[in-house]
Design a protein around this motif. Structure first.
Motif, PDB file in Angstrom:
ATOM      1  N   PRO A 285      -1.297  -4.705   1.164  1.00 41.35           N
ATOM      2  CA  PRO A 285      -2.824  -3.818   0.816  1.00 41.35           C
ATOM      3  C   PRO A 285      -1.975  -3.056   1.130  1.00 41.35           C
ATOM      4  O   PRO A 285      -2.044  -1.598   0.573  1.00 41.35           O
ATOM      5  N   VAL A 288       0.856  -1.842  -1.432  1.00 44.36           N
ATOM      6  CA  VAL A 288      -0.189  -1.090  -1.974  1.00 44.36           C
ATOM      7  C   VAL A 288      -0.896   0.246  -2.221  1.00 44.36           C
ATOM      8  O   VAL A 288      -0.279   0.536  -2.785  1.00 44.36           O
ATOM      9  N   GLN A 320      -7.689  -1.192  -1.641  1.00 44.82           N
ATOM     10  CA  GLN A 320      -7.042  -2.724  -0.529  1.00 44.82           C
ATOM     11  C   GLN A 320      -7.151  -2.221   0.854  1.00 44.82           C
ATOM     12  O   GLN A 320      -6.674  -2.886   1.351  1.00 44.82           O
ATOM     13  N   ARG A 323     -10.233  -4.612   1.471  1.00 41.25           N
ATOM     14  CA  ARG A 323      -9.574  -5.844   1.199  1.00 41.25           C
ATOM     15  C   ARG A 323      -8.875  -5.501   3.016  1.00 41.25           C
ATOM     16  O   ARG A 323      -8.735  -6.951   3.720  1.00 41.25           O
TER      17      ARG A 323
END
Length: 652
Positions: A285, A288, A320, A323
């Motif tokens: 993540p 990203v 993200q 997450r």
């Protein structure tokens, strides 16, 4: 006694009676050694002698002597260094005197109307045998008394709730000064409130005549107000003719503490082994987020900003971040010490989380993880995070076995299959973990759950994982079986199951409708945001972002970067709601909450924290003074919703 001859001390002041006794005893054919004394003083001198001639098998004692008379004569003879059984010689057929003589320690009595020597011999033998039996009984009682007093466990007799007896170790365990402090008291007074129901149940059962054995665990409150955990074994007993309860209890407080430390050590060791996998999970993540932020920045550099693109990338960054937060939250929950009480939970949740923690690492090693869930829902009693720990340990062991086995897996690739099924006949849940890692050496199967035993290479295992796992499962009322199946090992966890077949989703739905805060009657659908909120966080960027966001939502905001500044600002402008971090320099969040609550006891508080240990409420809360705990990274929309709820409570 020497050469099977009885040594007799005859204390008689009448020479004729003394001669008659000697003559009658000689006529019996028995070998007696008779010493004669005519007064008590000389007899006692002989009995108090440390030489062997002061030891006798029996004393024939006249109660009318020149220097002593009456039953007190018996007591004086019995008090001598070389005490011996006493047979009283009396010239009167006085039953009352004879009874009184027996009460003062005489074994028998004879009138001086001696019919024959056999009567005297029978009385002598009876006195000796009875005295020996009494002495043997006293010695036996003394041995058992010392065993009980020296026992390392608490031993007590309970007559109903009352302590009828307790040994010295029991006194020390319960922090009494002496057994007299505890005998006569109610044992239930020292039992912790959480254990009174189970203790009361067994007390009632044994008082009602129950004759079986019982084993259970209770908590007691010691004299110093510390709690002590006892493993109790109880059996039926009789006290003063009534049913009673004999308990033997071991203090396992330190043992449990060490077990919890071993569990925690094993848990942290598992986390250490998974560190590389966790780092990879976090980097995904982060990668990203980095790329999304860079593309947003690039649009500004090219002067080609597109609102829809920016919104999409910012939404991606937010998701993200969530997450990553979920990974961190679960690691925090998994790593913290287990202090929660046992409760019913869905074991498949533990399965899902455990698999999530190791699956990525298994994929990197070319190992597939196959999960076969139960066909029906059920619940087990225990701690979910501990079952996760057991499953993570076994899945990790299976991964390591496959990795070490390498090419010996037959070219079919690594495979771990976790199968959960409910045994309806035995009302248990069975969770089997199979692998194709070559199995456990047969000579190691009987040792594999022993502490510090490991089949891994030196430096690759602590030897605690399986022993700790076995203790956890055993504490939940279950057990673990291990066997070799096919081309690998099978570890099967067996746990008592309840609520089999019930719809877990409906239970969760009922739980989820419980509001976080008391819900007042809504006066208006519009938010009530005309309140002052104080934001305190030593992370300046975080403080400014939260403050700006809340100001944009209509709140009046005061901000500070530490507790001392916040307290000074609050002295000028009193906040209606406090939002604070916990760990800060100068003055931490807990101290700030206490200081502001002294000024305004009903001040609502929202605590922000990134540490699981800080989730404990820093102050007592109630309907008028709630304390909310929100985990970092903070969800601003969730924060706003929480503030709106608190605002309605404050306004009402």
């Amino acid at each position: 006694m020497t050469d099977n001859r009885f040594r007799i001390l005859l204390v008689e002041d009448n020479p004729g009676d003394a001669f008659l006794v000697k003559t009658l005893l000689e006529e019996t054919g028995e070998q007696f050694v008779i010493e004669h004394r005519s007064d008590l003083a000389s007899a006692m001198k002989l009995l108090n002698s440390s030489a062997s001639n002061g030891q006798f098998d029996v004393v024939l004692l006249d109660l009318t002597l020149p220097d002593s008379s009456g039953v007190e004569t018996i007591s004086r003879v019995r008090s001598c260094l070389n005490s011996a059984p006493v047979v009283v010689l009396t010239g009167h057929k006085d039953e009352e005197l004879a009874f009184e003589a027996l009460q003062h320690g005489a074994e028998d009595y004879l009138t001086k109307e001696f019919p024959d020597g056999r009567t005297i011999r029978r009385s002598i033998r009876y006195a000796i045998e009875r005295s020996r039996a009494d002495q043997a009984l006293k010695e036996s009682e003394e041995r058992y008394r010392k065993l009980v007093e020296l026992a390392p466990e608490l031993i007590s007799v309970l007559s109903g709730e009352e302590i009828a007896y307790i040994n010295q170790q029991g006194v020390e365990i319960l922090q009494g000064n002496d057994s007299s402090d505890l005998v006569g008291r109610s044992f239930m007074d020292m039992v912790h409130p959480d254990s009174r129901e189970i203790m009361g149940e067994y007390i009632d059962r044994y008082a009602g005549g129950y004759t079986g054995r019982a084993d259970f665990v209770i908590m007691c409150r010691r004299g110093d107000n510390e709690n002590v955990e006892l493993e109790v074994s109880a059996i039926a007993f009789t006290h003063e003719g009534a049913p009673a309860m004999l308990i033997l209890a071991e203090d396992v407080t330190e043992k449990r503490k060490i077990e919890r430390q071993l569990v925690q050590t094993s848990k942290l060791a598992s986390l250490g082994e998974m560190a590389a996998s966790v780092a990879h999970e976090m980097n995904q993540p982060l990668n990203v987020i980095r790329m999304a932020a860079d593309t947003c920045s690039l649009q500004y550099e090219l002067d080609a900003v597109q609102a829809s693109f920016q919104k999409e990338r910012l939404s991606l960054i937010s998701s993200q971040t969530e997450r990553m937060a979920e990974i961190i939250r679960h690691l925090q929950i998994y790593s913290r010490p287990d202090e929660d009480d046992f409760e019913l939970f869905d074991p498949m949740r533990a399965v899902t989380r455990a698999v999530d923690m190791v699956e990525h690492d298994c994929r990197l090693a070319g190992i597939s993880v196959d999960v076969v869930p139960t066909e029906q829902n059920c619940q087990v009693m225990g701690r979910q995070v501990q079952l996760e720990q057991v499953l993570v340990n076994m899945l990790t062991n299976a991964r390591d076995a496959i990795t070490e086995n390498g090419d010996d897996a037959g070219g079919i690739g690594g495979l771990i299959r976790l199968t959960a099924m409910i045994d309806l006949d035995q009302q248990v849940l069975r969770i089997a973990i199979n692998d194709n890692g070559g199995g456990v050496p047969e000579d190691a199967i009987g040792l594999i759950f022993h502490p510090f035993f490991t089949t891994k290479d030196v430096g690759k295992g602590t030897g605690l994982g399986l022993s700790v796992s076995y203790g956890i499962v055993e504490g939940m009322g279950g057990h673990i079986d291990v066997r070799n199946e096919g081309d690998g090992a099978c570890f099967e966890i067996v746990l008592p199951a309840s609520h089999i077949g019930e719809n877990q989703a409906e239970i969760d739905e009922v739980d989820n409708v419980i509001p976080l805060l008391p819900q007042p009657n809504r006066k208006s659908a519009a938010p009530l945001r005309n309140l002052r909120v104080m934001v305190v966080d030593d992370e300046i960027d975080a403080m400014e972002i939260i403050s700006a966001y809340l100001e944009a939502q209509g709140f009046a905001v005061s901000a500070a970067s530490d507790g001392e500044d916040a307290l000074a600002i609050a002295g000028v402008v009193q906040p209606d709601i406090l939002i604070t971090d916990i760990r800060m320099p100068q003055m931490d969040g807990n101290s700030l909450v206490r200081a502001l609550r002294e000024r305004n006891p009903s001040l609502p508080v929202i605590v922000m924290t990134g540490h699981p240990g800080d989730a404990d409420r820093p102050a007592e809360d109630g309907d008028d003074a709630p304390v909310m705990v929100m985990s970092k990274p903070l969800d601003l929309k969730e924060l706003l919703a929480t503030l709106d709820e608190i605002s309605e409570v404050v306004a009402s």
